[in-house]
Design a protein around this motif. Structure first.
Motif, mmCIF file in Angstrom:
data_model
loop_
_atom_site.group_PDB
_atom_site.id
_atom_site.type_symbol
_atom_site.label_atom_id
_atom_site.label_comp_id
_atom_site.label_asym_id
_atom_site.label_seq_id
_atom_site.Cartn_x
_atom_site.Cartn_y
_atom_site.Cartn_z
ATOM 1 N N UNK A 1 0.819 -1.207 0.000
ATOM 2 C CA UNK A 1 0.000 0.000 0.000
ATOM 3 C C UNK A 1 0.851 1.254 0.000
ATOM 4 N N UNK A 2 1.905 1.251 0.786
ATOM 5 C CA UNK A 2 2.799 2.402 0.860
ATOM 6 C C UNK A 2 3.535 2.601 -0.463
ATOM 7 N N UNK A 3 3.970 1.508 -1.087
ATOM 8 C CA UNK A 3 4.643 1.610 -2.391
ATOM 9 C C UNK A 3 3.704 2.167 -3.444
ATOM 10 N N UNK A 4 2.490 1.675 -3.459
ATOM 11 C CA UNK A 4 1.510 2.153 -4.437
ATOM 12 C C UNK A 4 1.209 3.635 -4.215
ATOM 13 N N UNK A 5 1.109 4.012 -2.951
ATOM 14 C CA UNK A 5 0.861 5.426 -2.637
ATOM 15 C C UNK A 5 2.035 6.288 -3.078
ATOM 16 N N UNK A 6 3.256 5.807 -2.851
ATOM 17 C CA UNK A 6 4.450 6.547 -3.264
ATOM 18 C C UNK A 6 4.513 6.667 -4.786
ATOM 19 N N UNK A 7 4.192 5.575 -5.501
ATOM 20 C CA UNK A 7 4.179 5.621 -6.965
ATOM 21 C C UNK A 7 3.170 6.641 -7.460
ATOM 22 N N UNK A 8 1.995 6.660 -6.828
ATOM 23 C CA UNK A 8 0.963 7.608 -7.256
ATOM 24 C C UNK A 8 1.387 9.041 -6.958
ATOM 25 N N UNK A 9 2.015 9.283 -5.808
ATOM 26 C CA UNK A 9 2.518 10.635 -5.501
ATOM 27 C C UNK A 9 3.574 11.062 -6.516
ATOM 28 N N UNK A 10 4.451 10.135 -6.871
ATOM 29 C CA UNK A 10 5.496 10.423 -7.862
ATOM 30 C C UNK A 10 4.864 10.720 -9.217
ATOM 31 N N UNK A 11 3.899 9.901 -9.599
ATOM 32 C CA UNK A 11 3.203 10.112 -10.875
ATOM 33 C C UNK A 11 2.524 11.476 -10.889
ATOM 34 N N UNK A 12 1.824 11.812 -9.815
ATOM 35 C CA UNK A 12 1.123 13.100 -9.742
ATOM 36 C C UNK A 12 2.104 14.275 -9.782
ATOM 37 N N UNK A 13 3.260 14.132 -9.175
ATOM 38 C CA UNK A 13 4.264 15.198 -9.221
ATOM 39 C C UNK A 13 4.731 15.419 -10.649
ATOM 40 N N UNK A 14 4.898 14.352 -11.405
ATOM 41 C CA UNK A 14 5.305 14.479 -12.813
ATOM 42 C C UNK A 14 4.195 15.085 -13.652
ATOM 43 N N UNK A 15 2.975 14.714 -13.377
ATOM 44 C CA UNK A 15 1.835 15.314 -14.091
ATOM 45 C C UNK A 15 1.760 16.797 -13.768
#
Length: 196
Positions: free
Chosen positions: A4-18
């Protein structure tokens, strides 16, 4: 680190790039932004960017989705503040025109969106956001007899097309009074649909 934490981190990273890409696309336009600028601004490598997006166009699609969802939320909030279904239609359409005067929305949603993704994909994305809201309120108005009985889909496309064209015209306009004039013309056009 848990899944869950990894998925949340990936989504935060993705959103930062967006978010960073949105800033660049809004400022410079899609055509003027190179992948090297995006990775530099985001502070990542091209490989890291490709981990989330297979191409610059896919990244732009994510930015456009975000912009379209924000516009749809503004329209829905404005419309939902009204009790009367007719007023929901009018205020929602006016909210779209107002939102479309924002240069970020103009550039990403109205100019680059159809040019980058193609008309068909851009229209399909629009239909899932603000187009869905427009179709719903038109269907409700037809069902309650406020608008003359007719198929909802063509009416939705006609109104959406008219508003998109007006938004593009407003984007090129230099006169601030044009927004009020356009909204008044839209209200007059909508009134012609009324059965009662």
């Amino acid at each position: 680190m848990t899944r869950g934490t990894r998925a949340e981190q990936r989504e935060r990273t993705r959103q930062a790039r967006v978010r960073e890409s949105r800033r660049l696309f809004a400022t410079l336009g899609y055509g003027a932004v190179g992948l090297s600028e995006i990775v530099r601004a985001a502070g990542v490598t091209k490989g890291a960017l490709y981990h989330h997006f297979s191409s610059k166009a896919e990244l732009f699609r994510a930015v456009l989705e975000q912009v379209q969802e924000e516009v749809a939320e503004r329209i829905a909030e404005t419309a939902d503040a009204r009790e009367d279904t007719w007023e929901q239609l009018v205020s929602g359409c006016q909210a779209f025109l107002t939102a479309s005067t924002d240069p970020v929305i103009q550039g990403i949603m109205l100019v680059d969106g159809p040019a980058v993704l193609g008309w068909s994909e851009w229209r399909a994305m629009n239909e899932t956001t603000s187009g869905r809201h427009l179709a719903q309120v038109l269907g409700d108005l037809i069902e309650e007899g406020t608008i003359t009985a007719q198929p909802v889909e063509p009416l939705t496309h006609l109104l959406s097309g008219a508003m998109n064209e007006a938004a593009l015209w407003l984007a090129a306009s230099k006169d601030p009074a044009d927004l009020d004039d356009t909204q008044n013309a839209l209200v007059a056009m909508l009134r012609a649909l009324r059965a009662t």
